[in-house]
Design a protein around this motif. Structure first.
Motif, PDB file in Angstrom:
ATOM      1  N   ALA A  58      51.598  34.508  44.842  1.00 36.28           N
ATOM      2  CA  ALA A  58      52.078  34.196  43.493  1.00 36.28           C
ATOM      3  C   ALA A  58      51.011  34.544  42.448  1.00 36.28           C
ATOM      4  CB  ALA A  58      52.471  32.727  43.383  1.00 36.28           C
ATOM      5  N   PHE A  59      49.741  34.224  42.734  1.00 35.02           N
ATOM      6  CA  PHE A  59      48.658  34.572  41.811  1.00 35.02           C
ATOM      7  C   PHE A  59      48.507  36.087  41.709  1.00 35.02           C
ATOM      8  CE2 PHE A  59      47.440  30.142  42.345  1.00 35.02           C
ATOM      9  CZ  PHE A  59      46.960  29.817  41.084  1.00 35.02           C
ATOM     10  N   SER A  66      51.756  41.632  37.145  1.00 35.26           N
ATOM     11  CA  SER A  66      52.606  41.646  35.954  1.00 35.26           C
ATOM     12  C   SER A  66      51.764  41.759  34.688  1.00 35.26           C
ATOM     13  CB  SER A  66      53.466  40.384  35.920  1.00 35.26           C
ATOM     14  OG  SER A  66      54.297  40.391  34.796  1.00 35.26           O
ATOM     15  N   ASP A  67      50.659  41.009  34.635  1.00 29.57           N
ATOM     16  CA  ASP A  67      49.773  41.046  33.461  1.00 29.57           C
ATOM     17  C   ASP A  67      49.173  42.434  33.234  1.00 29.57           C
ATOM     18  OD1 ASP A  67      50.256  38.355  33.081  1.00 29.57           O
ATOM     19  OD2 ASP A  67      48.302  37.690  33.836  1.00 29.57           O
ATOM     20  N   LYS A  94      45.392  52.423  30.943  1.00 32.38           N
ATOM     21  CA  LYS A  94      45.111  53.344  32.026  1.00 32.38           C
ATOM     22  C   LYS A  94      43.827  52.910  32.729  1.00 32.38           C
ATOM     23  CE  LYS A  94      44.425  58.067  33.193  1.00 32.38           C
ATOM     24  NZ  LYS A  94      44.352  59.427  32.886  1.00 32.38           N
ATOM     25  N   ASP A  95      43.827  52.972  34.050  1.00 36.40           N
ATOM     26  CA  ASP A  95      42.657  52.641  34.868  1.00 36.40           C
ATOM     27  C   ASP A  95      42.198  51.199  34.699  1.00 36.40           C
ATOM     28  OD1 ASP A  95      42.629  55.310  35.760  1.00 36.40           O
ATOM     29  OD2 ASP A  95      41.400  55.909  34.055  1.00 36.40           O
ATOM     30  N   ALA A  96      43.101  50.282  34.412  1.00 43.63           N
ATOM     31  CA  ALA A  96      42.747  48.870  34.254  1.00 43.63           C
ATOM     32  C   ALA A  96      42.947  48.132  35.575  1.00 43.63           C
ATOM     33  CB  ALA A  96      43.611  48.237  33.174  1.00 43.63           C
ATOM     34  N   SER A  97      42.208  47.064  35.762  1.00 37.81           N
ATOM     35  CA  SER A  97      42.388  46.162  36.899  1.00 37.81           C
ATOM     36  C   SER A  97      42.443  44.741  36.364  1.00 37.81           C
ATOM     37  CB  SER A  97      41.223  46.272  37.888  1.00 37.81           C
ATOM     38  OG  SER A  97      41.287  47.486  38.584  1.00 37.81           O
ATOM     39  N   GLN A  98      43.127  43.881  37.085  1.00 35.68           N
ATOM     40  CA  GLN A  98      43.260  42.482  36.681  1.00 35.68           C
ATOM     41  C   GLN A  98      42.804  41.609  37.850  1.00 35.68           C
ATOM     42  OE1 GLN A  98      44.395  41.066  33.740  1.00 35.68           O
ATOM     43  NE2 GLN A  98      43.968  39.073  34.613  1.00 35.68           N
ATOM     44  N   PRO A  99      41.753  40.806  37.654  1.00 36.06           N
ATOM     45  CA  PRO A  99      41.342  39.903  38.733  1.00 36.06           C
ATOM     46  C   PRO A  99      42.305  38.720  38.855  1.00 36.06           C
ATOM     47  CG  PRO A  99      39.948  39.584  36.824  1.00 36.06           C
ATOM     48  CD  PRO A  99      40.882  40.724  36.494  1.00 36.06           C
ATOM     49  N   TRP A 100      42.344  38.124  40.047  1.00 38.03           N
ATOM     50  CA  TRP A 100      43.128  36.914  40.265  1.00 38.03           C
ATOM     51  C   TRP A 100      42.368  36.021  41.232  1.00 38.03           C
ATOM     52  CZ3 TRP A 100      44.672  35.504  45.150  1.00 38.03           C
ATOM     53  CH2 TRP A 100      44.660  36.494  46.127  1.00 38.03           C
ATOM     54  N   ALA A 143      41.094  31.981  47.742  1.00 40.19           N
ATOM     55  CA  ALA A 143      41.406  33.409  47.847  1.00 40.19           C
ATOM     56  C   ALA A 143      41.285  34.051  46.468  1.00 40.19           C
ATOM     57  CB  ALA A 143      42.814  33.599  48.393  1.00 40.19           C
ATOM     58  N   ARG A 144      40.933  35.340  46.468  1.00 38.57           N
ATOM     59  CA  ARG A 144      40.769  36.045  45.208  1.00 38.57           C
ATOM     60  C   ARG A 144      40.970  37.538  45.443  1.00 38.57           C
ATOM     61  NH1 ARG A 144      36.152  35.475  47.665  1.00 38.57           N
ATOM     62  NH2 ARG A 144      34.499  37.005  47.498  1.00 38.57           N
TER      63      ARG A 144
END
Length: 128
Positions: free
Chosen positions: A44-45, A51-52, A59-65, A72-73
């Motif tokens: 879910a995270f 989605s975010d 372009k070339d973006a990453s999103q941490p969770w 967990a990460r």
């Protein structure tokens, strides 16, 4: 003394004996430890992060969770360009999954819903 050093157990240096076992493979009466995958809350995270990052459209973006309840990460990174499937704009992504000492990758796909929000259509372990 010679009998003590010549007898007893020997230690073979056979590299095949140290090969990694497949999941579920057993040796004697000791079963191999199953690889713990992401929990439903971990996923879910990861879905929220996907989605975010897709909504931002960079372009070339990453999103941490991170899931604070399991520790967990990971991060989610969109792949390639958007494409059209079933009349909807879609995009593939990769998500890393790290928990304690294990690390793995998930592959996913998301498509834009009518309201403009990204819906995760699939998220599963990456097969090599």
């Amino acid at each position: 003394m010679i009998g003590a050093t010549a007898g007893g157990c020997s230690v073979a240096r056979n590299h095949a004996a140290f090969a990694q076992m497949e999941d579920g493979e057993a040796t004697g009466s000791i079963a191999a430890r199953a690889h713990a995958g992401p929990t439903d809350t971990d996923l879910a995270f990861a879905r929220t992060a996907a989605s975010d990052v897709l909504t931002r459209g960079s372009k070339d973006a990453s999103q941490p969770w991170e899931n604070p309840s399991t520790g967990a990460r990971g991060s989610v990174t969109p792949l390639a360009q958007a494409y059209t499937a079933e009349g909807r704009t879609c995009r593939d992504f990769l998500a890393s999954y790290v928990n304690e000492k294990s690390e793995s990758w998930l592959q996913g796909a998301a498509c834009k819903a009518r309201g403009g929000q990204w819906e995760i259509r699939s998220l599963k372990p990456l097969r090599s």
